[in-house]
Design a protein around this motif. Structure first.
Motif, mmCIF file in Angstrom:
data_model
loop_
_atom_site.group_PDB
_atom_site.id
_atom_site.type_symbol
_atom_site.label_atom_id
_atom_site.label_comp_id
_atom_site.label_asym_id
_atom_site.label_seq_id
_atom_site.Cartn_x
_atom_site.Cartn_y
_atom_site.Cartn_z
ATOM 1 N N PRO A 49 17.556 7.383 10.901
ATOM 2 C CA PRO A 49 17.675 7.178 9.447
ATOM 3 C C PRO A 49 18.950 6.388 9.161
ATOM 4 O O PRO A 49 20.049 6.893 9.407
ATOM 5 N N LYS A 90 -9.108 -3.671 12.971
ATOM 6 C CA LYS A 90 -9.670 -4.853 12.295
ATOM 7 C C LYS A 90 -10.280 -5.747 13.370
ATOM 8 O O LYS A 90 -9.595 -6.576 13.970
ATOM 9 N N PRO A 93 0.794 -1.229 0.000
ATOM 10 C CA PRO A 93 0.000 0.000 0.000
ATOM 11 C C PRO A 93 0.831 1.288 0.000
ATOM 12 O O PRO A 93 0.332 2.316 -0.398
HETATM 13 N N1 T1G Z 1 6.398 -0.807 6.088
HETATM 14 C C1 T1G Z 1 5.429 -1.751 5.983
HETATM 15 N N2 T1G Z 1 4.096 -1.482 6.024
HETATM 16 C C2 T1G Z 1 3.752 -0.187 6.177
HETATM 17 C C3 T1G Z 1 4.708 0.847 6.316
HETATM 18 C C4 T1G Z 1 6.087 0.494 6.261
HETATM 19 N N3 T1G Z 1 7.040 1.410 6.329
HETATM 20 N N4 T1G Z 1 4.030 2.020 6.462
HETATM 21 C C5 T1G Z 1 2.720 1.717 6.428
HETATM 22 N N5 T1G Z 1 2.545 0.402 6.262
HETATM 23 C C6 T1G Z 1 1.259 -0.302 6.132
HETATM 24 C C7 T1G Z 1 0.435 -0.224 7.396
HETATM 25 O O1 T1G Z 1 0.831 -1.250 8.297
HETATM 26 C C8 T1G Z 1 -0.958 -0.424 6.850
HETATM 27 O O2 T1G Z 1 -1.075 -1.806 6.563
HETATM 28 C C9 T1G Z 1 -0.907 0.306 5.505
HETATM 29 O O3 T1G Z 1 0.490 0.381 5.159
HETATM 30 C C10 T1G Z 1 -1.494 1.698 5.561
HETATM 31 O O4 T1G Z 1 -0.813 2.373 6.640
HETATM 32 C C11 T1G Z 1 16.317 2.730 6.419
HETATM 33 C C12 T1G Z 1 14.876 1.915 8.520
HETATM 34 C C13 T1G Z 1 2.823 6.086 5.416
HETATM 35 C C14 T1G Z 1 1.935 7.988 6.789
HETATM 36 O O5 T1G Z 1 7.981 5.066 9.723
HETATM 37 O O6 T1G Z 1 3.672 6.670 8.950
HETATM 38 O O7 T1G Z 1 12.688 3.723 6.597
HETATM 39 O O8 T1G Z 1 -3.033 -2.270 8.082
HETATM 40 O O9 T1G Z 1 -2.890 2.681 8.024
HETATM 41 O O10 T1G Z 1 -2.812 6.362 7.938
HETATM 42 O O11 T1G Z 1 16.169 4.784 7.451
HETATM 43 O O12 T1G Z 1 1.620 4.333 7.388
HETATM 44 O O13 T1G Z 1 -3.379 -1.835 5.617
HETATM 45 O O14 T1G Z 1 -2.262 -3.958 6.376
HETATM 46 O O15 T1G Z 1 -0.749 3.925 8.548
HETATM 47 O O16 T1G Z 1 -2.555 6.633 5.395
HETATM 48 C C15 T1G Z 1 10.144 4.738 8.122
HETATM 49 C C16 T1G Z 1 5.403 4.490 8.688
HETATM 50 C C17 T1G Z 1 10.382 3.262 8.233
HETATM 51 C C18 T1G Z 1 6.422 5.353 7.950
HETATM 52 C C19 T1G Z 1 0.388 6.251 5.858
HETATM 53 N N6 T1G Z 1 8.808 4.996 7.661
HETATM 54 N N7 T1G Z 1 4.096 4.620 8.067
HETATM 55 O O17 T1G Z 1 -0.549 6.480 6.878
HETATM 56 O O18 T1G Z 1 -2.070 4.484 6.466
HETATM 57 S S1 T1G Z 1 11.972 2.901 8.911
HETATM 58 C C20 T1G Z 1 7.796 5.123 8.535
HETATM 59 C C21 T1G Z 1 3.319 5.709 8.302
HETATM 60 C C22 T1G Z 1 13.065 3.356 7.674
HETATM 61 C C23 T1G Z 1 15.383 3.757 6.938
HETATM 62 C C24 T1G Z 1 14.510 3.276 8.051
HETATM 63 C C25 T1G Z 1 1.943 5.662 7.695
HETATM 64 C C26 T1G Z 1 1.798 6.520 6.428
HETATM 65 P P1 T1G Z 1 -2.531 -2.522 6.673
HETATM 66 P P2 T1G Z 1 -1.671 3.366 7.551
HETATM 67 P P3 T1G Z 1 -2.087 6.056 6.679
#
Ligand code: T1G
Length: 697
Positions: A132, A283, A22
């Motif tokens: 990061p 859910k 997604p």
């Molecule tokens: N990985 C896997 N699944 C993710 C995901 C992610 N990063 N982000 C969201 N999902 C899934 C979530 O579980 C849900 O799944 C669906 O997407 C919709 O999310 C190397 C190590 C992007 C602002 O921390 O902040 O990069 O329940 O319900 O409200 O430096 O998701 O549908 O099965 O939250 O519209 C850094 C985390 C990772 C972003 C969207 N990134 N995500 O919000 O939808 S660490 C984050 C969010 C990293 C590097 C490091 C939010 C969103 P399902 P949602 P939303």
């Protein structure tokens, strides 16, 4: 050819397009696809410039969190980004939605960045207990300088596209919503200008300017308060500092070392669990995804007290009109004045404009008559905890409200089925337990009665999302999930003070664990007369509820913060709890009356008796089906009581402590303290016998 990353060409632009719903997270398949698409772009002699763009709702939103804790599959993200940055063809990243974490880091590895005006960027890794780990701590400071980089990386806050442009994170911002066309046009423009390959790692002016700055130590000092007990925010500062003390390649190495430390920390495990748990609770087990949801266009609220007013604000905040009914006009006037004061305080902090205050106040009506509930879609009763009063109210609502209107009670402990029995529509009756202050606390404990329909369950869960709450569906019992466990902790805390501990010692053990407040400071905030009335109700119902030194406080009129004296005393205008020798004296007299000789109580015993009694009760709650999953209990406690998210919630924390250790202690207290609360929960015994954890449920 990868099915999640495609390479095509439009004119002289080689297009690398990610399509992994997604949120286009950087799974292994996406990383491998990015590398292979880049290779195709490099070889494509017709492509003068490359464009990285994503399908669906957003640009890459970060590393794939579901891969954390699993063995890394090459290529790792830093290598992917290094390959993009080292490209001899310029690469443009076209950003829409939210470019977060590894997504923004990938964009920073490109040579130019264009964003839709509606886009946001951020490095929220710190919210997962990380930093990061793919060059963000080294590249971002080269674009924005030390201060801004530290602010973004230690807060994890998102930055809007226009602010990102002003900061130099993106090079252009365009209107509209067709990111592919915007990206193509921008890439063609750059190609036409012969724009060179411009690597962020080679930009040094901001680094030179901030070299030797004391901003890092200043930040560490500031974090000492804000990030109390947390691990990764301080590692973020160390990593960013490396951008100002080491050459780029060395800085990347330092970042990687610090990232690994964070990845291996229990706090990362807790925060990632909390991230997914917060999403899983929506859910509801046994509720079909396509269950019809009733539209809630207007609400009625009974009671203009702290809770009723706070509840009304939640709906006004999202444009849903709310009518508050009270029995007396002065109660309505007082309630409305509190609401206005709350909004005006937000305006003073710049969170609301004056117009927004008036707009929201305009959505909140008051009335002395239930007739004004005739057309509302949902009524929430928020009067004091007395079953007879509530049943009388629900009988009246049943007569007045239209068919299909949902009748909800904000009760924090009482039996939803008994309340529903006062109506002819038990299928439309449900509990909606808000947490004080209702306009602030994120948790909404939705309580299903035995006859509550699936449609009503789905509707109140949808209402939770609509009013920006974290809704958890729970079963009907005394105290539901949160308060049932809290009451056990409260009883143990009171008993520990009877036996020799001081209230402040108990509270410190809990704040040292990471709670924002201890048991007694929290009781003073809510009003210790609340617990007193619940104990009295239970005594009147024939339960054997032991006398308590806290009852003595209430009987002396010490009700907590609202009387500037409760378990602690409070200076005029201050909420800071101060130990009161009078209370220490009262506790000693109570012990003497009860024939108790005070003994030394260790912090470890306090931790075990306050926390393990909750875990044991949580296991019983799971056994009885009052909570469907252990993560539901975790979310209730994180969002309703401030359980530190970095510990993942009480049940996740118990898994980390070791259920065998907890069961052994529960058995010990069952012998030494006794009482229903220490009878080992069958589920806890079963999990230990099978070598399983709560998170396996
Ligand atoms: N990985 C896997 N699944 C993710 C995901 C992610 N990063 N982000 C969201 N999902 C899934 C979530 O579980 C849900 O799944 C669906 O997407 C919709 O999310 C190397 C190590 C992007 C602002 O921390 O902040 O990069 O329940 O319900 O409200 O430096 O998701 O549908 O099965 O939250 O519209 C850094 C985390 C990772 C972003 C969207 N990134 N995500 O919000 O939808 S660490 C984050 C969010 C990293 C590097 C490091 C939010 C969103 P399902 P949602 P939303």
């Amino acid at each position: 050819m990868s099915e999640v990353v495609a390479y095509t060409r439009e004119g002289n632009v080689g297009v690398i397009s990610v399509n992994y719903p997604p949120v286009n997270a950087l799974s292994h398949a996406v990383r491998a696809g990015l590398v292979s698409a880049l290779e195709q772009g490099q070889k494509d002699a017709e492509a003068d410039i490359l464009l990285l763009v994503c399908e669906g709702r957003t640009f890459i939103a970060g590393a794939d969190i579901r891969e954390f804790g699993k063995p890394l599959q090459e290529p790792g993200l830093p290598d992917v980004i290094n390959a993009y940055e080292s490209s001899d063809k310029p690469i443009v990243a076209a950003i829409h939605g939210t470019a977060l974490g590894g997504g923004l880091e990938t964009a920073l590895g490109c040579h130019y960045r264009v964003a839709l005006a509606s886009a946001k960027v951020g490095l929220p890794e710190v919210k997962l207990g990380l930093l990061p780990g793919a060059g963000g701590t080294q590249r971002l400071p080269r674009l924005v300088g030390a201060q801004k980089a530290l602010e973004m990386i230690t807060s994890g806050n998102f930055v809007g596209a226009r602010d990102a442009l002003a900061l130099g994170i993106v090079d252009a911002v365009e209107g509209g919503d067709d990111i592919r066309q915007v990206g193509l046009a921008y890439a063609q423009k750059l190609a036409g200008e012969g724009a060179p390959v411009r690597r962020v790692r080679d930009i040094s002016d901001k680094v030179e300017a901030d070299k030797g700055s004391d901003v890092f130590d200043q930040f560490r000092a500031g974090l000492a308060k804000k990030a109390r007990g947390l691990f990764s925010p301080f590692k973020c500062v160390d990593a960013v500092e490396a951008a100002f003390t080491l050459p780029f390649a060395e800085g990347l190495k330092r970042e990687r070392e610090l990232f690994k430390e964070c990845m291996e920390s229990p706090q990362r495990a807790g925060l990632v669990h909390s991230f997914f748990a917060e999403r899983e609770v929506s859910k509801v087990k046994g509720l079909a995804k396509d269950t019809p949801v009733r539209e809630v266009k207007s609400v009625g609220i009974i009671g203009a007290g702290t809770m009723g007013g706070g509840i009304a604000m939640n709906f006004a905040n999202v444009g849903i009109p709310a009518t508050i009914v009270e029995v007396k006009q002065d109660a309505l006037d007082r309630g409305l004045a509190v609401i206005r004061r709350n909004y005006e305080n937000s305006a003073k902090k710049g969170k609301l404009t004056a117009e927004q205050v008036e707009e929201r106040m305009g959505l909140i009506k008051t009335s002395l008559s239930y007739d004004d509930f005739r057309d509302v879609d949902l009524v929430i009763e928020a009067v004091f905890e007395n079953m007879a009063v509530k049943k009388e109210i629900f009988a009246k609502l049943d007569e007045v409200c239209k068919p299909g209107a949902i009748l909800a009670s904000n009760t924090s402990t009482l039996d939803i089925d008994e309340i529903a029995s006062a109506t002819k529509r038990p299928e439309d009756v449900v509990g909606m337990h808000f947490f004080s202050p209702a306009n602030v606390m994120k948790l909404l404990e939705n309580v299903r009665g035995s006859k509550t329909s699936d449609e009503v369950k789905a509707t109140v869960m949808a209402v939770a999302k609509k009013i920006n709450k974290v809704g958890v569906m729970v079963g009907n019992c005394h105290g539901f999930v949160g308060n049932r466990m809290l009451h056990k902790r409260g009883a143990e805390a009171m008993a520990l003070v009877n036996e020799g501990a001081s209230p402040q010692q108990v509270d410190k053990v809990l704040t040292d664990l990471g709670f924002p407040m201890g048991q007694f400071a929290m009781s003073d905030l809510a009003g210790i007369d609340v617990g007193y009335r619940i104990r009295e109700e239970r005594r009147n119902a024939g339960e054997d509820v032991p006398a308590s030194w806290m009852d003595k406080l209430v009987e002396q009129g010490r009700l907590g913060q609202k009387t500037q004296a409760g378990v602690y005393k409070y200076e005029e205008g201050s909420r800071a709890p101060v130990v009161d020798p009078e209370v220490e004296q009262l506790i000693e007299s109570f012990r003497a009356e009860q024939g108790i000789v005070a003994r030394e109580v260790t912090d470890q015993e306090i931790l075990e008796r306050c926390m393990y009694v909750m875990v044991n009760e949580g296991a019983k709650i799971l056994d009885e089906g009052i909570a469907d999953r252990s993560l539901d209990i975790d979310v209730v406690w994180i969002y309703g009581y401030g359980f530190p998210a970095y510990r993942g919630g009480p049940m996740f924390w118990a898994d980390q402590v070791g259920l065998d250790n907890i069961l052994a202690a529960v058995k010990n207290y069952n012998n030494t303290v006794g009482g229903e609360q220490w009878k080992p929960a069958p589920l806890l015994e079963k999990l230990v016998a099978e070598g399983r954890k709560f998170s396996d449920l």
